[in-house]
Motif scaffolding. Structure first.
Motif, PDB file in Angstrom:
ATOM      1  N   THR A 192       0.836  -1.196   0.000  1.00  0.00           N
ATOM      2  CA  THR A 192       0.000   0.000   0.000  1.00  0.00           C
ATOM      3  C   THR A 192       0.875   1.252   0.000  1.00  0.00           C
ATOM      4  N   GLY A 193       0.267   2.380  -0.343  1.00  0.00           N
ATOM      5  CA  GLY A 193       1.032   3.625  -0.394  1.00  0.00           C
ATOM      6  C   GLY A 193       0.136   4.817  -0.656  1.00  0.00           C
ATOM      7  N   LEU A 194       0.751   5.966  -0.795  1.00  0.00           N
ATOM      8  CA  LEU A 194       0.043   7.208  -1.092  1.00  0.00           C
ATOM      9  C   LEU A 194      -0.006   7.429  -2.595  1.00  0.00           C
ATOM     10  N   VAL A 195      -1.141   7.943  -3.064  1.00  0.00           N
ATOM     11  CA  VAL A 195      -1.357   8.181  -4.492  1.00  0.00           C
ATOM     12  C   VAL A 195      -1.817   9.619  -4.710  1.00  0.00           C
ATOM     13  N   SER A 196      -1.243  10.270  -5.713  1.00  0.00           N
ATOM     14  CA  SER A 196      -1.732  11.554  -6.188  1.00  0.00           C
ATOM     15  C   SER A 196      -2.081  11.398  -7.664  1.00  0.00           C
ATOM     16  N   ALA A 197      -3.347  11.605  -8.009  1.00  0.00           N
ATOM     17  CA  ALA A 197      -3.819  11.434  -9.385  1.00  0.00           C
ATOM     18  C   ALA A 197      -4.499  12.707  -9.862  1.00  0.00           C
ATOM     19  N   SER A 198      -4.073  13.210 -11.008  1.00  0.00           N
ATOM     20  CA  SER A 198      -4.670  14.424 -11.569  1.00  0.00           C
ATOM     21  C   SER A 198      -5.844  14.068 -12.474  1.00  0.00           C
TER      22      SER A 198
ATOM     23  N   ASP B 184      -4.203   0.641  -2.599  1.00  0.00           N
ATOM     24  CA  ASP B 184      -3.599  -0.677  -2.612  1.00  0.00           C
ATOM     25  C   ASP B 184      -3.429  -1.158  -4.044  1.00  0.00           C
ATOM     26  N   GLY B 185      -2.531  -2.085  -4.258  1.00  0.00           N
ATOM     27  CA  GLY B 185      -2.496  -2.823  -5.507  1.00  0.00           C
ATOM     28  C   GLY B 185      -1.929  -2.094  -6.704  1.00  0.00           C
ATOM     29  N   ILE B 186      -1.050  -1.109  -6.515  1.00  0.00           N
ATOM     30  CA  ILE B 186      -0.544  -0.354  -7.656  1.00  0.00           C
ATOM     31  C   ILE B 186       0.747  -0.955  -8.200  1.00  0.00           C
ATOM     32  N   SER B 187       1.645  -1.324  -7.324  1.00  0.00           N
ATOM     33  CA  SER B 187       2.933  -1.814  -7.784  1.00  0.00           C
ATOM     34  C   SER B 187       2.966  -3.326  -7.924  1.00  0.00           C
ATOM     35  N   TRP B 188       2.604  -4.027  -6.874  1.00  0.00           N
ATOM     36  CA  TRP B 188       2.739  -5.480  -6.848  1.00  0.00           C
ATOM     37  C   TRP B 188       1.404  -6.197  -6.798  1.00  0.00           C
ATOM     38  N   GLY B 189       0.328  -5.497  -7.004  1.00  0.00           N
ATOM     39  CA  GLY B 189      -0.972  -6.137  -6.962  1.00  0.00           C
ATOM     40  C   GLY B 189      -1.623  -5.994  -5.600  1.00  0.00           C
ATOM     41  N   THR B 190      -2.855  -6.450  -5.520  1.00  0.00           N
ATOM     42  CA  THR B 190      -3.667  -6.307  -4.319  1.00  0.00           C
ATOM     43  C   THR B 190      -3.053  -7.035  -3.130  1.00  0.00           C
ATOM     44  N   SER B 191      -3.153  -6.425  -1.942  1.00  0.00           N
ATOM     45  CA  SER B 191      -2.744  -7.119  -0.721  1.00  0.00           C
ATOM     46  C   SER B 191      -3.587  -8.382  -0.556  1.00  0.00           C
TER      47      SER B 191
ATOM     48  N   VAL C 277      10.414  -0.906  -0.619  1.00  0.00           N
ATOM     49  CA  VAL C 277       9.718   0.346  -0.898  1.00  0.00           C
ATOM     50  C   VAL C 277       9.691   0.534  -2.410  1.00  0.00           C
ATOM     51  N   PHE C 278       8.701   1.289  -2.914  1.00  0.00           N
ATOM     52  CA  PHE C 278       8.561   1.434  -4.357  1.00  0.00           C
ATOM     53  C   PHE C 278       7.999   2.806  -4.706  1.00  0.00           C
ATOM     54  N   THR C 279       8.219   3.195  -5.957  1.00  0.00           N
ATOM     55  CA  THR C 279       7.605   4.390  -6.524  1.00  0.00           C
ATOM     56  C   THR C 279       7.042   4.038  -7.893  1.00  0.00           C
ATOM     57  N   ASN C 280       5.957   4.711  -8.262  1.00  0.00           N
ATOM     58  CA  ASN C 280       5.344   4.569  -9.584  1.00  0.00           C
ATOM     59  C   ASN C 280       5.015   5.944 -10.128  1.00  0.00           C
ATOM     60  N   LEU C 281       5.333   6.170 -11.379  1.00  0.00           N
ATOM     61  CA  LEU C 281       4.922   7.379 -12.075  1.00  0.00           C
ATOM     62  C   LEU C 281       4.246   6.964 -13.368  1.00  0.00           C
ATOM     63  N   GLY C 282       2.993   7.378 -13.541  1.00  0.00           N
ATOM     64  CA  GLY C 282       2.250   7.062 -14.751  1.00  0.00           C
ATOM     65  C   GLY C 282       1.740   8.310 -15.431  1.00  0.00           C
ATOM     66  N   LEU C 283       1.933   8.391 -16.748  1.00  0.00           N
ATOM     67  CA  LEU C 283       1.476   9.540 -17.535  1.00  0.00           C
ATOM     68  C   LEU C 283       0.612   9.014 -18.678  1.00  0.00           C
TER      69      LEU C 283
ATOM     70  N   VAL D  17       3.878   6.294  -4.086  1.00  0.00           N
ATOM     71  CA  VAL D  17       5.006   5.797  -3.286  1.00  0.00           C
ATOM     72  C   VAL D  17       4.424   4.892  -2.213  1.00  0.00           C
ATOM     73  N   GLY D  18       5.121   3.791  -1.897  1.00  0.00           N
ATOM     74  CA  GLY D  18       4.548   2.876  -0.934  1.00  0.00           C
ATOM     75  C   GLY D  18       5.532   1.873  -0.385  1.00  0.00           C
ATOM     76  N   VAL D  19       4.980   0.970   0.427  1.00  0.00           N
ATOM     77  CA  VAL D  19       5.749  -0.065   1.118  1.00  0.00           C
ATOM     78  C   VAL D  19       5.091  -1.408   0.832  1.00  0.00           C
ATOM     79  N   ARG D  20       5.907  -2.448   0.681  1.00  0.00           N
ATOM     80  CA  ARG D  20       5.401  -3.800   0.487  1.00  0.00           C
ATOM     81  C   ARG D  20       6.070  -4.740   1.492  1.00  0.00           C
TER      82      ARG D  20
END
Length: 340
Positions: free
Chosen positions: A31-37, A55-62, A302-308, A334-337
């Motif tokens: 899980t982690g924090l998300v900012s979406a425009s 939840d579920g952005i980088s490695w899938g659903t908990s 820990v992980f980060t994701n950037l999507g455009l 950005v989040g923790v697994r």
């Protein structure tokens, strides 16, 4: 008499060995924090930026689950899996069923593996991770007509052959269960996967019949990847036919390329570019995804994701929200697994 007792003892030992079984409790929290425009809400007609925990952005659903097997002897084993997905920020189940991420039992032996129950489809088995980047949001199966690149099938029978010369074939049949209409809700899938050293190839055909109207969704998927030392290059293609609310069938194609760079055993950088083209129109959408994953231990990272995401003309794809024609979107996560 001594020989008889020895033989009887050996028989008991053999039966005990044949009946050996194992059961494992496992889980994964991500899980982690998300900012979406530009998150569009169709009910209000408004768009805006959303900041949330997700939840579920980088490695899938908990998830948590149980898996196990029993040795039946002669190279045959009984196998099973029960898996529940949940939303870490709220603690709620990710669906209405307890074992919403799979519940199946089967047999594994020299002739292959047969499993029965609620199961991930062959697209998920073959394509996700190897050719298309996983994680529910910021992925190809968020695009219209391509959600069944990764999907669960109820009432499914799945068969996988043994791997022979790097080649494995698979088939899945989802029983429709509609009285008087054997074809309704029916799912049929076929897949081939090939692995030989650094090269991997995959192909999947999927067909799902509609429950009422005489329409069916179809999906073809092809993928390839090749590993050069610490770099793996990935490519995927999918072609989809799917029914719309107006009763008409639409077709679209997706093209994806990506790569994974293992900087150190703990640090992996990934990049993906995906393009979706609506057949017979000028509508198209494209997104780029950049991911960083750093392992703090064997279980924690820990992980980060950037999507455009960019929509063109009347395309209305979205990672978050309902989607609005021509509206673009930027997502930062950005989040923790942790696995257990």
């Amino acid at each position: 008499m001594k020989r008889i007792m020895t033989a009887a003892s050996l028989a008991v030992v053999a039966q005990a060995a044949a009946g050996q079984s194992s059961a494992t409790l496992y889980g994964f929290i991500n899980t982690g924090l998300v900012s979406a425009s530009s998150v569009y809400d169709q009910s209000t007609g408004r768009s805006g930026t959303v900041v949330k925990m997700d939840d579920g952005i980088s490695w899938g659903t908990s998830r948590f689950g149980f898996t196990g097997n029993e040795d039946l002897g002669g190279g045959l084993s009984a196998i099973y899996k029960l898996e529940a997905g949940f939303d870490t920020p709220t603690g709620k189940l990710a669906g209405t069923a307890l074992f919403n991420r799979g519940s199946w039992v089967g047999l594994n032996g020299g002739l292959g593996t047969v499993t029965l129950g609620r199961q991930w489809n062959l697209g998920d088995d073959t394509m996700v991770g190897s050719f298309f980047r996983g994680g529910y949001n910021l992925s190809v199966f968020r695009l219209t007509g391509f959600d069944e690149v990764s999907d669960l099938v109820d009432n499914a029978v799945k068969y996988k052959t043994p791997v022979l010369g790097g080649l494995q074939a698979s088939a899945l049949y989802g029983v429709g269960g509609v009285a008087g209409s054997p074809g309704a809700n029916q799912v049929i899938e076929l897949a081939l996967a090939y692995g030989n050293g650094p090269l991997n190839l995959g192909a999947v055909y999927h067909r799902r019949n509609d429950a009422i109207a005489p329409f069916a969704s179809e999906l073809w998927e092809l993928g390839a990847n090749y590993t050069f030392g610490v770099v793996r290059l990935r490519a995927g293609y999918a072609n989809s036919q799917y029914p719309q609310l107006d009763g008409l069938l639409r077709r679209a194609a997706v093209y994806g390329v990506g790569g994974d760079y293992t900087v150190t055993p703990a640090l992996v950088l990934s990049a993906d570019a995906v393009y979706r083209k609506q057949t017979g129109s000028s509508d198209s959408a494209a997104f780029v995804r950049l991911t960083t994953d750093y392992s703090l231990s064997k279980r924690t990272g820990v992980f980060t994701n950037l999507g455009l995401l960019k929509n063109r003309n009347q395309a209305a794809e979205a990672f978050y929200g309902d989607g609005l024609a021509g509206q673009s979107q930027v997502v930062l996560n950005v989040g923790v697994r942790h696995a257990f």
